[in-house]
Design an enzyme around this catalytic site. Structure first.
Site, PDB file in Angstrom:
ATOM      1  N   GLY A 198       0.601  -1.122   0.089  1.00 28.41           N
ATOM      2  CA  GLY A 198       0.038  -0.080  -0.032  1.00 28.41           C
ATOM      3  C   GLY A 198       0.683   1.408   0.085  1.00 28.41           C
ATOM      4  O   GLY A 198       2.132   1.169   0.282  1.00 28.41           O
TER       5      GLY A 198
ATOM      6  N   GLN B 226       2.988  10.086   1.660  1.00 28.35           N
ATOM      7  CA  GLN B 226       4.004   9.433   1.780  1.00 28.35           C
ATOM      8  C   GLN B 226       5.013  10.071   1.025  1.00 28.35           C
ATOM      9  O   GLN B 226       6.453   9.702   0.892  1.00 28.35           O
ATOM     10  CB  GLN B 226       3.826   8.022   1.743  1.00 28.35           C
ATOM     11  CG  GLN B 226       3.225   7.507   3.131  1.00 28.35           C
ATOM     12  CD  GLN B 226       3.179   6.044   3.305  1.00 28.35           C
ATOM     13  OE1 GLN B 226       2.155   5.182   2.534  1.00 28.35           O
ATOM     14  NE2 GLN B 226       4.123   5.250   3.686  1.00 28.35           N
TER      15      GLN B 226
HETATM   16  O1  K1U Z   1       1.622   2.486   3.950  1.00 35.00           O
HETATM   17  C1  K1U Z   1       2.752   1.899   3.877  1.00 35.00           C
HETATM   18  O2  K1U Z   1       3.615   2.310   4.540  1.00 35.00           O
HETATM   19  C2  K1U Z   1       2.705   0.795   3.174  1.00 35.00           C
HETATM   20  C3  K1U Z   1       2.776  -0.542   4.078  1.00 35.00           C
HETATM   21  C4  K1U Z   1       1.493  -1.205   4.026  1.00 35.00           C
HETATM   22  C5  K1U Z   1       1.023  -1.981   5.343  1.00 35.00           C
HETATM   23  C6  K1U Z   1       1.927  -3.005   5.459  1.00 35.00           C
HETATM   24  C7  K1U Z   1       1.442  -3.816   6.649  1.00 35.00           C
HETATM   25  C8  K1U Z   1       0.182  -3.828   7.300  1.00 35.00           C
HETATM   26  C9  K1U Z   1      -0.330  -2.596   6.919  1.00 35.00           C
HETATM   27  C10 K1U Z   1      -0.159  -1.881   5.874  1.00 35.00           C
HETATM   28  C11 K1U Z   1       4.054  -1.656   3.478  1.00 35.00           C
HETATM   29  O3  K1U Z   1       3.730  -2.139   2.592  1.00 35.00           O
HETATM   30  S1  K1U Z   1       5.022  -2.246   4.318  1.00 35.00           S
HETATM   31  C12 K1U Z   1       5.886  -3.488   3.416  1.00 35.00           C
HETATM   32  C13 K1U Z   1       5.065  -4.743   3.333  1.00 35.00           C
HETATM   33  O4  K1U Z   1       4.247  -5.125   4.279  1.00 35.00           O
HETATM   34  C14 K1U Z   1       5.272  -5.776   2.331  1.00 35.00           C
HETATM   35  C15 K1U Z   1       6.422  -5.756   1.788  1.00 35.00           C
HETATM   36  C16 K1U Z   1       6.769  -6.518   0.899  1.00 35.00           C
HETATM   37  C17 K1U Z   1       5.828  -7.869   0.710  1.00 35.00           C
HETATM   38  C18 K1U Z   1       5.099  -7.895   1.342  1.00 35.00           C
HETATM   39  C19 K1U Z   1       4.665  -7.231   2.475  1.00 35.00           C
HETATM   40 ZN    ZN Z   2       2.295   3.359   6.234  1.00 36.43          ZN
END
Ligand code: K1U
Ligand code: ZN
Length: 172
Positions: free
Chosen positions: A45, A50
């Site tokens: 996401g 951001q």
């Molecule tokens: O909003 C953001 O900073 C993105 C965030 C979203 C999120 C992650 C986990 C729980 C709720 C919301 C991320 O994408 S962090 C990276 C991540 O979770 C990920 C990266 C690679 C593969 C799978 C997951």
């Molecule tokens: Zn975030």
């Protein structure tokens, strides 16, 4: 185009965003850039603040199966319409708080309304990782980070680590 992601602490990550009044070519480009930036990170996401844009726009793709086609979503002016009483806990991360993870409890299901890039009104109930992610992203639009759900000591520890990381990145 991949846009740089702001790292906490940054005042832009603490401010509420403005609703999008019209879906202009700039908004279409922003959505496309945000999806590219999210896939490149990689993440599931991303919210407009951001990348330093103070507008109510989020993108997501929580499809976990590597053999399934991508499911990119663009949500303009998203609003939570309903939340379940049932809660679920997920170890969250944030692209603006790299390499830091913590358990956050949120409603297990949410109903969200938004406009898509054609301007059509959409409504959908999310569960599982999609529900966690859409709530995390909508929080960003209100200037709220997942560390705001933690106790003050844990939040301060993470913030200090991020200040150190930013000093190191600035030094090159
Ligand atoms: O909003 C953001 O900073 C993105 C965030 C979203 C999120 C992650 C986990 C729980 C709720 C919301 C991320 O994408 S962090 C990276 C991540 O979770 C990920 C990266 C690679 C593969 C799978 C997951
Ligand atoms: Zn975030």
């Amino acid at each position: 185009m991949i846009r740089p992601i702001l790292i906490h602490p940054d005042p832009r990550l603490k401010k509420p965003c403005e609703p999008i009044a019209a879906i202009t070519p700039e908004i279409v480009t922003l959505a496309s850039d945000m999806l590219q930036t999210m896939y490149d990170a990689p993440g599931i996401g991303l919210a407009a603040p951001q990348v330093g844009v103070m507008k109510r726009l989020i993108v997501m793709d929580c499809e976990k199966r590597t053999d399934a086609p991508p499911q990119p979503m663009v949500l303009i002016n998203p609003v939570v319409l309903w939340t379940s009483e049932e809660l679920s806990t997920y170890e969250e991360g944030c692209l603006s708080i790299p390499d830091q993870y913590a358990d956050v409890q949120r409603p297990a299901e949410v109903r969200v309304g938004w406009r898509d890039l054609d301007g059509s009104e959409q409504e959908r109930q999310f569960d599982g990782l999609w529900a966690t992610c859409v709530q995390h992203e909508i929080d960003h639009l209100a200037g709220k980070l997942f560390i705001d759900y933690l106790g003050p000591l844990k939040r301060q520890m993470i913030t200090r680590k991020m200040e150190k990381l930013k000093r190191e990145l600035a030094r090159g």
